[in-house]
Design a protein around this motif. Structure first.
Motif, PDB file in Angstrom:
ATOM      1  N   GLY A 129       0.825  -1.192   0.000  1.00 56.14           N
ATOM      2  CA  GLY A 129       0.000   0.000   0.000  1.00 56.14           C
ATOM      3  C   GLY A 129       0.864   1.248   0.000  1.00 56.14           C
ATOM      4  O   GLY A 129       1.949   1.272   0.590  1.00 56.14           O
ATOM      5  N   SER A 130       0.415   2.271  -0.702  1.00 55.14           N
ATOM      6  CA  SER A 130       1.209   3.499  -0.821  1.00 55.14           C
ATOM      7  C   SER A 130       0.294   4.705  -0.891  1.00 55.14           C
ATOM      8  O   SER A 130      -0.892   4.599  -1.191  1.00 55.14           O
ATOM      9  N   SER A 131       0.894   5.862  -0.622  1.00 51.57           N
ATOM     10  CA  SER A 131       0.156   7.120  -0.670  1.00 51.57           C
ATOM     11  C   SER A 131       0.559   7.911  -1.910  1.00 51.57           C
ATOM     12  O   SER A 131       1.736   7.923  -2.296  1.00 51.57           O
ATOM     13  N   VAL A 132      -0.394   8.577  -2.509  1.00 52.60           N
ATOM     14  CA  VAL A 132      -0.115   9.352  -3.720  1.00 52.60           C
ATOM     15  C   VAL A 132       0.704  10.601  -3.425  1.00 52.60           C
ATOM     16  O   VAL A 132       1.216  11.242  -4.342  1.00 52.60           O
ATOM     17  N   THR A 133       0.826  10.955  -2.148  1.00 51.12           N
ATOM     18  CA  THR A 133       1.610  12.147  -1.790  1.00 51.12           C
ATOM     19  C   THR A 133       2.816  11.788  -0.924  1.00 51.12           C
ATOM     20  O   THR A 133       3.360  12.659  -0.233  1.00 51.12           O
TER      21      THR A 133
ATOM     22  N   GLY B 164      -3.155   8.400  -9.450  1.00 52.27           N
ATOM     23  CA  GLY B 164      -3.980   8.907  -8.357  1.00 52.27           C
ATOM     24  C   GLY B 164      -4.588   7.848  -7.473  1.00 52.27           C
ATOM     25  O   GLY B 164      -5.423   8.158  -6.611  1.00 52.27           O
ATOM     26  N   GLU B 165      -4.172   6.600  -7.620  1.00 51.41           N
ATOM     27  CA  GLU B 165      -4.772   5.513  -6.846  1.00 51.41           C
ATOM     28  C   GLU B 165      -4.125   5.436  -5.462  1.00 51.41           C
ATOM     29  O   GLU B 165      -2.941   5.117  -5.327  1.00 51.41           O
ATOM     30  N   GLN B 166      -4.914   5.712  -4.431  1.00 55.14           N
ATOM     31  CA  GLN B 166      -4.444   5.677  -3.041  1.00 55.14           C
ATOM     32  C   GLN B 166      -4.681   4.279  -2.483  1.00 55.14           C
ATOM     33  O   GLN B 166      -5.814   3.871  -2.259  1.00 55.14           O
ATOM     34  N   THR B 167      -3.600   3.516  -2.277  1.00 51.76           N
ATOM     35  CA  THR B 167      -3.745   2.149  -1.765  1.00 51.76           C
ATOM     36  C   THR B 167      -3.409   2.051  -0.287  1.00 51.76           C
ATOM     37  O   THR B 167      -3.589   0.994   0.315  1.00 51.76           O
ATOM     38  N   SER B 168      -2.926   3.129   0.303  1.00 50.59           N
ATOM     39  CA  SER B 168      -2.701   3.161   1.747  1.00 50.59           C
ATOM     40  C   SER B 168      -4.035   3.403   2.439  1.00 50.59           C
ATOM     41  O   SER B 168      -4.910   4.093   1.914  1.00 50.59           O
ATOM     42  N   SER B 169      -4.191   2.859   3.631  1.00 51.11           N
ATOM     43  CA  SER B 169      -5.449   3.030   4.375  1.00 51.11           C
ATOM     44  C   SER B 169      -5.580   4.441   4.941  1.00 51.11           C
ATOM     45  O   SER B 169      -6.677   4.877   5.284  1.00 51.11           O
ATOM     46  N   ASP B 170      -4.464   5.153   5.020  1.00 53.26           N
ATOM     47  CA  ASP B 170      -4.492   6.526   5.540  1.00 53.26           C
ATOM     48  C   ASP B 170      -4.845   7.515   4.431  1.00 53.26           C
ATOM     49  O   ASP B 170      -4.579   7.284   3.252  1.00 53.26           O
ATOM     50  N   GLN B 171      -5.408   8.640   4.841  1.00 47.56           N
ATOM     51  CA  GLN B 171      -5.685   9.706   3.889  1.00 47.56           C
ATOM     52  C   GLN B 171      -4.368  10.354   3.457  1.00 47.56           C
ATOM     53  O   GLN B 171      -3.465  10.525   4.281  1.00 47.56           O
ATOM     54  N   PRO B 172      -4.236  10.687   2.172  1.00 48.74           N
ATOM     55  CA  PRO B 172      -2.981  11.293   1.718  1.00 48.74           C
ATOM     56  C   PRO B 172      -2.766  12.683   2.321  1.00 48.74           C
ATOM     57  O   PRO B 172      -3.685  13.505   2.331  1.00 48.74           O
TER      58      PRO B 172
END
Length: 323
Positions: A150-154, A184-192
């Motif tokens: 999982g990763s963040s877009v930012t 732009g796909e946010q796969t981390s459970s946290d908000q970017p």
């Protein structure tokens, strides 16, 4: 066809009216030397057209952008292997193609590449070495999918900010242009976390890749090789979809436009990004053209020679008949 007057066009118009008016009047009034005045009328017309600077339009070129620093922020998560780019190619292939195209459109600029997946890293510091950029672009690889968690877009926020601050400190007179390439796909459970780069970004664009329908992704290894397609816990094919709302939000945070990319000419995307306006004259578009003035000058010279020949012949005839 375009016009590039050799002298201010009002002067050309004024000279044209005087010359064409006078020679036209002499054609009508002097029947004895009508041929000579017709030659002079045509010569005058050619001269007026030449002074208007006729030309054939050429290509749109860009001036050297020697005072521009360009930063590519590139998504190398597993989703970059989704095969929903132009003609079924991967998004990563689209990244490589567009980076090369942007470099061609901004000759003389300095370029840097920052990639991000679970973390961000500078894979190429700022350089004007186009071969180094080409090599770094060709060597872009998606993360090893077996370690993807999982990763963040930012996630590149801190690395990008540090890099931009360093560039501003070393070269404050240079503009800083950022191109963010991703899906732009946010796969981390946290908000970017939002990009907070106030005053550090002068231009650029967020370039979005992928489709709403999505595409399947091949598993990737550390050496860049690929395996079978990614599957979920139930064994179903994994599909990655573009999130244009997320990409638009990133564009707003960076203060640059969002442009969807599906292959083809990069020029429209650059026109929207308009990196050339960040510094006066840097990378600005210029229109090239091929001047046709020489053609009219040659024709005018030929007619003047004919006129000189006719005049000389008449003077010689007058001398022979003179007692």
């Amino acid at each position: 066809m375009s016009w590039h007057p050799v002298i201010p066009w009002p002067l050309v118009v004024l000279a044209g009216l005087l010359l064409l008016g006078f020679t036209g009047w002499r054609v009508v009034a002097d029947s004895r030397h009508r041929v000579r005045w017709i030659l002079r009328l045509v010569t005058s017309l050619l001269m007026v057209v030449a002074l208007l600077g006729p030309a054939v339009d050429g290509a749109i070129a860009r001036q050297a952008a020697s005072n521009v620093n360009v930063f590519f922020v590139v998504d190398t998560t597993t989703s970059s292997m989704a095969r929903d780019h132009e003609e079924g190619r991967t998004r990563l292939e689209g990244y490589r193609e567009d980076i090369a195209a942007i470099q061609e459109q901004m000759p003389g600029a300095r370029f840097s590449i920052i990639t991000f997946d679970y973390t961000a890293r500078v894979v190429m510091p700022l350089t004007t070495d186009t071969q180094a950029l080409k090599t770094a672009t060709e060597n872009l690889r998606a993360e090893d999918s077996q370690y993807s968690g999982g990763s963040s877009v930012t996630v590149a926020q801190d690395r990008l900010k540090l890099t931009l601050e360093g560039a501003k400190e070393r070269q404050p007179e240079h503009s800083r242009v950022v191109f963010y390439l991703g899906d732009g796909e946010q796969t981390s459970s946290d908000q970017p976390a939002p990009f907070a780069l106030d005053g550090l970004v002068d231009g650029g664009a967020v370039l979005g890749y992928g489709t709403e329908a999505g595409g399947r992704m091949a598993k990737t290894n550390a050496d860049g090789s690929t395996g079978e397609d990614v599957t979920d816990a139930s064994g179903n094919p994994g599909v990655s979809k573009i999130d244009e709302e997320q990409l638009g939000s990133i564009a707003d945070q960076l203060g640059v436009p969002y442009v969807h990319r599906a292959g083809g000419d990069i020029s429209p995307a650059l026109e929207e990004a308009d990196p050339g306006t960040t510094v006066e004259g840097a990378g600005a578009s210029i229109e090239t053209y091929t001047s046709l003035v020489w053609i009219f000058a040659v024709l005018m010279s030929a007619l003047l020679l004919v006129d000189l020949f006719v005049t000389t012949r008449e003077i010689g005839r007058l001398r022979r008949v003179d007692p």
